[in-house]
Scaffold this motif. Structure first.
Motif, PDB file in Angstrom:
ATOM      1  N   LEU A 106      76.029  34.407  58.152  1.00 13.30           N
ATOM      2  CA  LEU A 106      75.392  33.216  58.713  1.00 13.30           C
ATOM      3  C   LEU A 106      74.098  32.855  57.992  1.00 13.30           C
ATOM      4  CD1 LEU A 106      75.989  33.731  62.531  1.00 13.30           C
ATOM      5  CD2 LEU A 106      77.150  32.128  60.998  1.00 13.30           C
ATOM      6  N   VAL A 107      73.361  33.870  57.546  1.00 13.58           N
ATOM      7  CA  VAL A 107      72.161  33.585  56.754  1.00 13.58           C
ATOM      8  C   VAL A 107      72.542  32.830  55.484  1.00 13.58           C
ATOM      9  CG1 VAL A 107      70.337  34.610  55.348  1.00 13.58           C
ATOM     10  CG2 VAL A 107      70.776  35.501  57.642  1.00 13.58           C
ATOM     11  N   GLU A 108      73.556  33.326  54.795  1.00 11.97           N
ATOM     12  CA  GLU A 108      73.989  32.698  53.547  1.00 11.97           C
ATOM     13  C   GLU A 108      74.657  31.355  53.802  1.00 11.97           C
ATOM     14  OE1 GLU A 108      73.230  33.953  50.558  1.00 11.97           O
ATOM     15  OE2 GLU A 108      72.191  35.554  51.646  1.00 11.97           O
ATOM     16  N   ASN A 110      74.008  29.202  55.958  1.00 18.32           N
ATOM     17  CA  ASN A 110      73.054  28.152  56.281  1.00 18.32           C
ATOM     18  C   ASN A 110      72.095  27.821  55.138  1.00 18.32           C
ATOM     19  OD1 ASN A 110      73.526  27.183  59.086  1.00 18.32           O
ATOM     20  ND2 ASN A 110      73.347  29.369  59.538  1.00 18.32           N
ATOM     21  N   LYS A 111      72.378  28.328  53.961  1.00 14.53           N
ATOM     22  CA  LYS A 111      71.593  27.956  52.785  1.00 14.53           C
ATOM     23  C   LYS A 111      72.180  26.671  52.197  1.00 14.53           C
ATOM     24  CE  LYS A 111      69.944  32.604  51.658  1.00 14.53           C
ATOM     25  NZ  LYS A 111      69.924  33.710  50.655  1.00 14.53           N
ATOM     26  N   ILE A 112      72.069  25.612  52.975  1.00 12.10           N
ATOM     27  CA  ILE A 112      72.674  24.332  52.638  1.00 12.10           C
ATOM     28  C   ILE A 112      71.595  23.385  52.131  1.00 12.10           C
ATOM     29  CG2 ILE A 112      73.882  22.310  53.558  1.00 12.10           C
ATOM     30  CD1 ILE A 112      75.115  24.224  55.658  1.00 12.10           C
ATOM     31  N   ASN A 113      71.857  22.795  51.008  1.00  9.28           N
ATOM     32  CA  ASN A 113      70.942  21.804  50.450  1.00  9.28           C
ATOM     33  C   ASN A 113      71.436  20.419  50.863  1.00  9.28           C
ATOM     34  OD1 ASN A 113      68.971  20.492  48.967  1.00  9.28           O
ATOM     35  ND2 ASN A 113      70.088  20.658  47.034  1.00  9.28           N
ATOM     36  N   VAL A 114      70.957  19.968  52.006  1.00  9.70           N
ATOM     37  CA  VAL A 114      71.375  18.651  52.487  1.00  9.70           C
ATOM     38  C   VAL A 114      70.758  17.587  51.594  1.00  9.70           C
ATOM     39  CG1 VAL A 114      71.349  17.043  54.419  1.00  9.70           C
ATOM     40  CG2 VAL A 114      71.516  19.505  54.851  1.00  9.70           C
ATOM     41  N   PRO A 115      71.556  16.675  51.056  1.00 11.53           N
ATOM     42  CA  PRO A 115      71.014  15.640  50.166  1.00 11.53           C
ATOM     43  C   PRO A 115      69.917  14.818  50.843  1.00 11.53           C
ATOM     44  CG  PRO A 115      73.416  15.663  50.080  1.00 11.53           C
ATOM     45  CD  PRO A 115      73.019  16.565  51.189  1.00 11.53           C
ATOM     46  N   LYS A 116      68.932  14.459  50.069  1.00 12.36           N
ATOM     47  CA  LYS A 116      67.838  13.623  50.582  1.00 12.36           C
ATOM     48  C   LYS A 116      68.371  12.311  51.123  1.00 12.36           C
ATOM     49  CE  LYS A 116      63.479  11.435  49.163  1.00 12.36           C
ATOM     50  NZ  LYS A 116      62.527  11.222  48.030  1.00 12.36           N
ATOM     51  N   ASP A 140      73.880  25.806  61.387  1.00 12.74           N
ATOM     52  CA  ASP A 140      72.776  25.680  62.336  1.00 12.74           C
ATOM     53  C   ASP A 140      71.933  24.474  61.931  1.00 12.74           C
ATOM     54  OD1 ASP A 140      70.205  25.958  63.581  1.00 12.74           O
ATOM     55  OD2 ASP A 140      70.654  28.067  63.974  1.00 12.74           O
ATOM     56  N   VAL A 141      71.952  23.413  62.741  1.00 15.68           N
ATOM     57  CA  VAL A 141      71.269  22.177  62.350  1.00 15.68           C
ATOM     58  C   VAL A 141      69.762  22.373  62.203  1.00 15.68           C
ATOM     59  CG1 VAL A 141      73.013  20.627  63.279  1.00 15.68           C
ATOM     60  CG2 VAL A 141      71.132  21.371  64.739  1.00 15.68           C
ATOM     61  N   GLU A 142      69.207  23.320  62.948  1.00 17.06           N
ATOM     62  CA  GLU A 142      67.770  23.575  62.808  1.00 17.06           C
ATOM     63  C   GLU A 142      67.477  24.233  61.467  1.00 17.06           C
ATOM     64  OE1 GLU A 142      64.014  25.453  65.293  1.00 17.06           O
ATOM     65  OE2 GLU A 142      66.065  25.813  65.996  1.00 17.06           O
ATOM     66  N   LYS A 143      68.283  25.223  61.095  1.00 17.00           N
ATOM     67  CA  LYS A 143      68.055  25.943  59.846  1.00 17.00           C
ATOM     68  C   LYS A 143      68.309  25.085  58.619  1.00 17.00           C
ATOM     69  CE  LYS A 143      68.887  30.512  61.802  1.00 17.00           C
ATOM     70  NZ  LYS A 143      69.775  31.696  61.859  1.00 17.00           N
TER      71      LYS A 143
END
Length: 244
Positions: A106-108, A110-116, A140-143
């Motif tokens: 789960l840590v890995e 959530n290492k998501i780079n959401v586009p600007k 996780d939307v917060e993370k």
């Protein structure tokens, strides 16, 4: 962009997460690789070092507990626990390893780079509409930095059966306290998002970035777009122009 003749401007919007608001595939692949490296360090048994070993246990666990397909996190835990137990590790040790493995994943994951561009779009839409997440996944939307844009986050397992079942859609409608046809659901997956939304009485928006053919003729999206930015044009710019 394609619009059905019955399209009407929604009062709220629900969004799928994975592969709708960001590219999820590379993130999952990287998380799986980190988990496998960890497993190799934990287990001396060579058979557990092969992904096919864990894939077999994933299927076996699903066959015994089919309800786990609605909770991908619990399904992963039960898969790891069963696989560790099959290596002659006792139940306590297997459960501890399974918990640690899920936590690492789960840590890995959530290492998501959401586009600007995605964040900018959500910021614009959130000033005009209540936004809700309806997801089958476990991001996780917060993370990942998306929590400020959403009034509610509904996840399969925690909040009901996975899409296309209607549980999450019905829960969203209740929370928003509005008629289902007043909600537009946006997603990339034909069965989970489009069929699921249609069956729940929502309007549906298919994000079809690869310009695929529609999967069947029984269900049609209310809206079809190839890029998320088209939503702002449709729901904000065009509406603003119409009032001038």
């Amino acid at each position: 962009m394609y619009l059905q003749p019955n399209f009407c401007r929604p009062h709220a919007i629900s969004f799928d997460l994975d592969d709708t608001l960001y590219d999820n595939g590379p993130v999952i692949d990287a998380a799986e690789a980190v988990l496998m490296d960890w497993i190799r360090n934990q287990c001396p048994k060579g058979e557990a070092h092969d992904m096919s070993y864990w894939t077999a246990y994933k299927r076996q666990v699903q066959a015994i507990q089919p309800e786990l397909e609605h909770d991908v996190t619990l399904w992963r835990y039960e898969t790891l626990k069963a696989g560790f137990e099959a290596l002659s590790l006792n139940t306590t040790v297997s459960a501890k390893l399974a918990t640690d493995g899920v936590d690492l994943f789960l840590v890995e994951r959530n290492k998501i780079n959401v586009p600007k561009e995605t964040k900018t779009l959500l910021a614009k839409l959130s000033t005009c509409f209540p936004l809700v997440v309806i997801t089958n996944g476990n991001a996780d939307v917060e993370k990942i930095g998306l929590k400020p844009f959403f009034s509610h986050v509904l996840s399969a397992g925690i909040d009901g059966r996975a899409k296309p079942h209607g549980d999450l859609f019905q829960r969203a409608q209740t929370l928003l306290n509005m008629d289902s046809q007043c909600i537009l659901h946006v997603g990339d997956h034909w069965q989970a998002d489009i069929i699921g939304a249609n069956q729940a009485g929502f309007q549906s928006c298919w994000l079809n970035m690869d310009r695929q053919q529609q999967a069947d003729t029984l269900h049609k999206p209310t809206v079809e777009i190839s890029h998320l930015a088209e939503l702002v044009d449709l729901l904000i710019h065009q509406q603003r122009d119409a009032t001038l």
